[in-house]
Design an enzyme around this catalytic site. Structure first.
Site, short mmCIF file in Angstrom:
data_model
loop_
_atom_site.label_atom_id
_atom_site.label_comp_id
_atom_site.label_asym_id
_atom_site.label_seq_id
_atom_site.Cartn_x
_atom_site.Cartn_y
_atom_site.Cartn_z
CB SER A 186 -28.16 29.79 -24.02
OG SER A 186 -26.75 29.72 -23.84
CE1 TYR B 118 -27.02 28.04 -29.17
CE2 TYR B 118 -25.74 29.30 -27.57
CZ TYR B 118 -26.62 28.27 -27.86
OH TYR B 118 -27.11 27.49 -26.85
#
Length: 679
Positions: free
Chosen positions: A556, A569
């Protein structure tokens, strides 16, 4: 133009015969019919021969798979036939006899169909008939079984001369319903399509009954206790453990896909005392050894021997097999023979475990196994009646390295970029994983759709083409047992693995003060720990194969960009990102590349956003959830929304063949986020 009745009857007969393994093997044999049509160019009636084209399968044959020839023109080829030494030249002349346009290319067996003076002809490869055809004393046994109704033709390579021989027999023997072709198969004929079909089935059934009534009870010899089959679960476990090593053996010259079977027919053959002798004799029917090579490699270790001992012995046997195959080629090759196509086995027999077979794609590998089972049935019948006596080695070579077969190989379409590759994608039932699985399948890879949602994974695997193209496996990436089981299923389905895409993930976006230990642990378990576990199991198989491979992490932008309210996250993605670098260094010596993709703002089709992350982010940014993708796009340099297919495209860029020396790379796919630029 409507389909003529004679063609409809031919297709119905072909499909019925081709759908029954007792009658013929996959893509084996051919059928034909003759009828009268008005020629649109002349208005005159023309007798047309319709015959199954080259490479087609009877069970699924359609009109487009038929070759249509002007029969009178075809018969006139007899006048220009230069003799058996030059009979291959005749195949090029078949095109000059075409009726109409389109249709399939005529096969080498077309002569048999065109020259026999019956309107309907079947040529099939039934196990029971080939058992007669490959028995010592097969001519006498055929006469004993059929009398004057089915006659014997000595082995001759398929071609124009065989067609002439068959036509002569049919003309001179009015009681004959067909012929057994020595070492090869069955040909029958009839006045009507129904009569021809009935004669084919009658001959096959009669041969089966003859073998059953006359044959010995133990055609493969006494059962060897040392090769007794393991129980089913242990067979599967050992097969999965062996699969990557054996695929590496079968792929030394050309990358292969694998197939495995441990059915009763195979296990019975593998336990017989005659195994080694029969396996060495090889197959006989041309369709068989073209797909299986002339003989298999037999792994002569005990079924439960230590794995390292088995692998050591397999490598020794492989070296011996390659040496023997090269010697076979050298003994038989002529100055103008095609180059040797590879010396690796296409069939590897493992007593007590089962049979591994290989091919350029899964279907070819699976069908090779089906063909060797045909060969086992043939050997059983021949040994029950007499002694198995296949055609001579020199004749096998003439078929295997036939110019016409070489030309057929050269006509094959160029393979897709990922043909021969096996890819496992985690979290593949939806979102980025689904788009990636779809792209990899479209580029030629076999795909393992791994997901906790087995129903969704199964639906996608079916859409991708079914078991020869894709399988679904249930995988919870937090479970070591589930991952090991999924890898084992992959090994058994396709023979190994080449690509792993670590895509499974979730996102829980909260301020640190609201992030619980459970939130933290869950995110790390699924993405950091899960990716590690999947990569670890994949690395074991990739190293065992010795063929290199690829591991790709869908990480990501957040792995390098410090966003607010998503500490768990972001930290997890940073862990994934560094796994890429660490594994690239560790696995590089084995030819295994490890790379990453850094997406951002993929809203449409995203499982993570649909699971609540989207609503959370939309609330934080003060936009409607339905407008979140557009919002993210406006934050980027390119002002373009990122979609799942863009991530899939980046995965393919890494795998497609142009970046072969790239490892340890992270590719941003975020529309351009300056704060996430790699430094």
């Amino acid at each position: 133009m409507s389909t003529p009745k004679v063609v409809s009857e031919l297709l119905a007969r072909s499909n019925k015969l081709g759908a029954e393994p007792r009658f013929t093997n996959y893509a084996g044999g051919n059928t034909s019919a003759k009828g009268v049509l008005a020629n649109p160019a002349t208005g005159k009636d023309t007798t047309v021969l319709w015959v199954k084209g080259s490479g087609g399968d009877l069970g699924t044959l359609k009109e487009a798979g038929l070759a249509a020839l002007d029969l009178e023109k075809f018969k006139d080829l007899v006048n220009v036939y230069p003799g058996v030494e030059r009979e291959d030249e005749m195949v090029a002349l078949f095109d000059y006899c075409a009726f109409g346009k389109g249709g399939a290319a005529p096969s080498i067996d077309t002569s048999m169909h065109g020259l026999v003076e019956f309107d309907h002809v079947d040529h099939l490869h039934p196990d029971s008939i080939i058992a007669l055809a490959t028995s010592k004393g097969g001519k006498k046994l055929t006469a004993e079984c059929f009398g004057e109704e089915i006659l014997w033709v000595d082995w001759r390579r398929p071609g124009f001369q065989l067609g002439l021989d068959m036509a002569k027999i049919a003309k001179e023997n009015p009681k004959a319903k067909g012929c057994v072709l020595g070492g090869h198969g069955l040909t029958t004929w009839g006045v009507t399509s129904k009569e021809c079909e009935e004669r084919s089935i009658w001959a096959i059934t009669k041969a089966e009954e003859f073998i059953k009534a006359k044959g010995k009870a133990d055609p493969f010899g006494k059962k060897e206790s040392k090769y007794a089959p393991l129980d089913s679960a242990k067979r599967k476990e050992r097969a999965a453990a062996l699969a990557p090593y054996l695929r590496g053996i079968a792929s030394k010259d050309v990358r292969m896909l694998g197939s495995f079977t441990d059915n009763d027919v195979v296990l019975d053959f593998l336990q017989g005392s005659k195994l080694m002798a029969l396996a060495a004799l090889g197959t006989s029917c041309p369709d068989h050894f073209l797909r299986t090579k002339i003989s298999p490699m037999v792994l002569d270790t005990k079924p439960d021997a230590p794995l390292d001992e088995v692998i050591k012995r397999a490598n020794e046997l492989h070296a011996e097999y390659r040496k023997n195959y090269a010697a076979y080629y050298d003994r038989n090759a002529k100055k103008d023979s095609p180059a040797m196509r590879g010396a690796d086995p296409l069939v590897i027999l493992v007593p007590g475990v089962g049979m591994f077979t290989y091919g350029k794609d899964k279907q070819t590998a699976r069908v090779a196994g089906e063909f060797y089972i045909n060969a086992i049935n043939v050997m059983r019948g021949a040994e029950a009646l007499s002694t198995y006596a296949p055609i001579a080695e020199s004749e096998k070579f003439r078929i295997e390295y036939w110019d016409l077969e070489e030309a057929k190989l050269k006509r094959m379409p160029k393979p897709k970029p990922l043909a021969g590759k096996i890819a496992l994608v985690t979290g593949a039932a939806s979102g980025l994983g689904k788009a990636t699985a779809e792209r990899l399948a479209a580029e030629g890879a076999c795909v393992v759709v791994a997901d906790r949602d087995l129903e969704g994974a199964t639906k996608l695997a079916t859409e991708l083409g079914g078991k020869d193209k894709a399988i679904a496996v249930a995988m919870d990436v937090t479970s070591e047992d589930a991952i090991a089981d999924a890898m084992a299923q992959t090994m058994l389905a396709f023979g190994g693995i080449d690509i792993v895409v670590n895509n499974a993930g979730i996102s829980i976006a909260k301020p640190i003060t609201e992030t619980t230990v459970a939130d933290w642990d869950l995110q790390l378990d699924i993405m950091a720990r899960g990716s590690f576990l999947v990569s670890r199991e994949a690395a074991k198989a990739l190293k065992a194969q010795g063929m290199g491979g690829d591991i790709i992490y869908i990480s990501s932008k957040n792995s390098v960009f410090a966003g607010s309210n998503n500490v768990a996250y972001g930290a997890t993605k940073a862990a994934q990102s560094h796994q890429v670098r660490l594994l690239a260094v560790e696995l590089g010596e084995f030819g295994i590349r490890v790379n990453g993709i850094n997406p951002d703002g993929v809203v449409k089709g995203s499982g993570i956003f649909a699971g609540g992350w989207g609503a959370n982010r939309a609330k934080q940014y003060g936009v409607e959830e339905s407008k979140l993708g557009e919002f993210y796009a406006q934050r980027t340099i390119l002002k373009k929304e990122v979609l799942p297919e863009h991530i899939a495209a980046a995965v393919f860029v890494i795998l497609g063949g142009d970046l072969t020396l790239t490892t340890g790379l992270h590719i941003p796919v975020d529309g351009g986020v300056a704060a996430a630029f790699l430094r």
